[in-house]
Scaffold this active site. Structure first.
Site, PDB file in Angstrom:
ATOM      1  N   SER A 239      19.984  -3.642 -45.120  1.00 47.27           N
ATOM      2  CA  SER A 239      20.336  -4.381 -46.332  1.00 47.27           C
ATOM      3  C   SER A 239      20.497  -5.846 -45.967  1.00 47.27           C
ATOM      4  O   SER A 239      20.655  -6.193 -44.779  1.00 47.27           O
ATOM      5  CB  SER A 239      21.654  -3.829 -46.895  1.00 47.27           C
ATOM      6  OG  SER A 239      22.209  -4.694 -47.869  1.00 47.27           O
TER       7      SER A 239
ATOM      8  N   TYR B 155      30.412  -1.286 -47.299  1.00 47.75           N
ATOM      9  CA  TYR B 155      28.951  -1.221 -47.349  1.00 47.75           C
ATOM     10  C   TYR B 155      28.350  -2.186 -46.335  1.00 47.75           C
ATOM     11  O   TYR B 155      27.433  -1.834 -45.590  1.00 47.75           O
ATOM     12  CB  TYR B 155      28.475  -1.560 -48.762  1.00 47.75           C
ATOM     13  CG  TYR B 155      26.972  -1.529 -48.939  1.00 47.75           C
ATOM     14  CD1 TYR B 155      26.314  -0.328 -49.190  1.00 47.75           C
ATOM     15  CD2 TYR B 155      26.215  -2.694 -48.881  1.00 47.75           C
ATOM     16  CE1 TYR B 155      24.941  -0.296 -49.369  1.00 47.75           C
ATOM     17  CE2 TYR B 155      24.844  -2.676 -49.060  1.00 47.75           C
ATOM     18  CZ  TYR B 155      24.208  -1.477 -49.293  1.00 47.75           C
ATOM     19  OH  TYR B 155      22.847  -1.437 -49.464  1.00 47.75           O
TER      20      TYR B 155
END
Length: 257
Positions: A149, A162
């Site tokens: 990500s 996250y």
């Protein structure tokens, strides 16, 4: 050892396992690898989504099977490890795409939020790699593709747990590459930009967020799942034999703008 392919980008004779393969980037990768000749096994939590994805893959004449599994559950991971090779043989290509996106403000992050995030986003890829990586190495060929990500490299948008998990996935990739690349197993991370998928729907719902993120790219748009097909095919194929341990951005220039 699995039979060699005819050309660098042909996956005939290979078998791929794609977690989170029922939608978004995972489905796009499954379709790309299957179109290139691989037999694909997709895994995800929701049976209805898996059934729909499997129907679509078969519509494209792709040899495919589906397994329902919740990667937050250790027993499901164990079952997936044993069940996946029963469809088309040993797994040659592992794509760790499944993830959750629990992102409250850091101050509001609960212990359960943290544990759920780590279970799916980093522990499951680790355990699947520990199972399939040594088996690939024994056969002398394999590919591991982990999906990272923008939060692998930078913090924004309430990265929270996250961001921790996605930073960790790049470290996992490097460790896997160090361990198994001498035996023909290449491991790499794909780093998406902001992609319009079901996983990012909460962010898409924030007024102005989609437009602002598109403006941060050099291309002028956000990503679509099919944008990842080409790189996934490269990293899954013989053409990537000298690419390992890398984190490669597919983000329209987002990360360098």
């Amino acid at each position: 050892m699995t039979a060699p392919t005819d050309t660098p980008f042909t996956l005939t004779g290979r078998t791929a396992l794609i977690t989170g393969g029922s939608s978004g980037i995972g489905y796009a990768i499954a379709r790309a690898l299957g179109t290139a000749g691989a037999a694909v096994v997709i895994a995800a939590r929701r049976t209805t989504h898996l059934d729909h994805a499997l129907t679509q893959l078969h519509h494209h004449d792709i040899t495919a099977a589906a397994i329902t599994a919740d990667l937050a559950e250790p027993d499901d991971i164990t079952r997936l490890c044993h069940q996946a090779p029963t469809h088309f043989g040993d797994i040659d290509i592992l794509v760790n795409n499944a993830a959750n996106n629990i992102r409250p403000h850091m101050s509001d992050l609960t212990p359960d939020d943290y544990h759920q995030t780590m279970a799916v986003n980093i522990t499951a890829p680790y355990l699947l790699g520990q199972h399939f990586g040594p088996r690939m190495a024994e056969r002398g060929w394999g590919r591991i593709i982990n999906i990272g990500s923008q939060q692998s490299h930078r913090a924004f948008g309430d990265s929270g747990a996250y961001g921790v998990s996605k930073a960790a996935i790049t470290g996992l990739t490097r460790s896997q590459a160090e361990a198994w690349s001498p035996h023909g197993v290449c491991a790499n991370t794909i780093i998406p930009g902001f992609v319009l998928t079901p996983l990012t729907e909460p962010a898409q719902a924030v007024p102005g967020r989609v437009e602002a993120l598109a403006a941060r790219t050099m291309i002028g748009r956000n990503g679509h799942p099919d944008d990842f097909a080409g790189l996934a095919l490269l990293l899954a194929s013989d053409a990537s034999a000298y690419i390992t341990g890398q984190a490669i951005c597919v983000d329209g220039g987002f990360s360098v703008h």
